[in-house]
Design an enzyme around this catalytic site. Sequence first.
Site, PDB file in Angstrom:
ATOM      1  CG  HIS A  58      21.195  19.759  22.087  1.00 44.71           C
ATOM      2  ND1 HIS A  58      22.391  19.327  21.850  1.00 44.71           N
ATOM      3  CD2 HIS A  58      20.511  19.389  23.229  1.00 44.71           C
ATOM      4  CE1 HIS A  58      22.697  18.810  23.042  1.00 44.71           C
ATOM      5  NE2 HIS A  58      21.491  18.713  23.802  1.00 44.71           N
ATOM      6  CG  LEU A  70      29.523  15.618   1.817  1.00 49.44           C
ATOM      7  CD1 LEU A  70      30.681  16.831   2.186  1.00 49.44           C
ATOM      8  CD2 LEU A  70      28.608  15.926   3.049  1.00 49.44           C
ATOM      9  CG  ASP A 105      31.145  17.303  23.679  1.00 49.36           C
ATOM     10  OD1 ASP A 105      30.066  17.721  24.244  1.00 49.36           O
ATOM     11  OD2 ASP A 105      31.981  17.056  24.628  1.00 49.36           O
TER      12      ASP A 105
HETATM   13  C1  FPP Z   1      27.051  17.006  22.671  1.00 50.81           C
HETATM   14  O1  FPP Z   1      26.885  18.267  23.344  1.00 50.81           O
HETATM   15  C2  FPP Z   1      26.006  16.863  21.741  1.00 50.81           C
HETATM   16  C3  FPP Z   1      24.824  16.141  21.500  1.00 50.81           C
HETATM   17  C4  FPP Z   1      24.630  14.971  22.395  1.00 50.81           C
HETATM   18  C5  FPP Z   1      23.889  16.311  20.564  1.00 50.81           C
HETATM   19  C6  FPP Z   1      24.630  16.692  18.932  1.00 50.81           C
HETATM   20  C7  FPP Z   1      23.514  17.233  18.484  1.00 50.81           C
HETATM   21  C8  FPP Z   1      23.688  18.186  17.485  1.00 50.81           C
HETATM   22  C9  FPP Z   1      24.823  19.052  17.234  1.00 50.81           C
HETATM   23  C10 FPP Z   1      22.327  18.675  16.919  1.00 50.81           C
HETATM   24  C11 FPP Z   1      22.465  18.075  15.620  1.00 50.81           C
HETATM   25  C12 FPP Z   1      21.640  16.999  15.986  1.00 50.81           C
HETATM   26  C13 FPP Z   1      20.920  16.193  14.964  1.00 50.81           C
HETATM   27  C14 FPP Z   1      19.696  15.240  15.521  1.00 50.81           C
HETATM   28  C15 FPP Z   1      21.122  16.352  13.451  1.00 50.81           C
HETATM   29  P1  FPP Z   1      26.542  18.283  24.908  1.00 50.81           P
HETATM   30  O2  FPP Z   1      25.157  18.288  25.097  1.00 50.81           O
HETATM   31  O3  FPP Z   1      26.951  17.043  25.393  1.00 50.81           O
HETATM   32  O4  FPP Z   1      27.281  19.538  25.428  1.00 50.81           O
HETATM   33  P2  FPP Z   1      27.870  19.659  27.009  1.00 50.81           P
HETATM   34  O5  FPP Z   1      29.228  18.551  27.008  1.00 50.81           O
HETATM   35  O6  FPP Z   1      28.533  21.088  26.887  1.00 50.81           O
HETATM   36  O7  FPP Z   1      27.205  19.272  27.943  1.00 50.81           O
END
Ligand code: FPP
Length: 242
Positions: free
Chosen positions: A34, A128, A17
Amino acid sequence: MAIALESVPRHIAIVMDGNGRWASKRFLPRIAGHRQGVEVLKRVVRACGVRGVSVLTVFAFSSENWKRPVDEVSALMDILVVALSRELNQLKKEGVQLRFIGSREGLSERVKQSLKDAELATAENHSLTLNVCFNYGGRWDIVNAAQALSASGEAITEESLARRLSTFVTGDPDLIVRTGGEMRLSNFVLWQSAYSELFFSEVLWPDFDETTLDAAIQAYASRERRFGMTSAQLPGARNEAT
Ligand code: FPP
């Protein structure tokens, strides 16, 4: 400080997150967060392998993430497809087995094909296992398992239901890490987290690194997992009467 292999969690699950906030702080579009998140994930997969972790489960797209703006949803789908095509050879070389967990409903043919190809290409790898939860929800997982169990006619027990959960082959997470400062599971591995140790970090996912990973593993190593028993009943416990 090096951590003894027996104190390293076998299975770590991560709620990655904070990508959006990381990007906003830099006046960048959320999607830049992302993209950076993918780079960090690559590094963390490698770091987990080096530390002797067998299974890493990450929450990449939740059943609820469809509620995000259409542009962000489609960018996340693109990021997944592009990351897979770019990284597949390296993951194969490193012995990483990829498994995608979640509903395939609602995913485009292109996304479904790329998940299938990646799973097939890495099926024989055993260093892994990387479970990528994509279009996943813990409640979905439980309902899915309950439907399969009901269709089978088998008696309902914890074991018969657990056998039908998407993570059954890789087992329950020993340690769940959530970055980004929130302290909730957000519909992640609900059944499987019954006895997981939890570690919450303020670090935003794109800033996550080996230091934070080691802090989580250290915290895990210092916990006593009793699974409902008393300390004295645990294997290796000192006999309190003597
Ligand atoms: C939450 O951060 C994150 C996500 C919804 C996407 C997680 C994805 C990745 C780390 C990229 C890897 C992805 C793949 C497809 C392998 P948020 O956007 O909710 O952050 P915020 O809380 O700061 O808004």
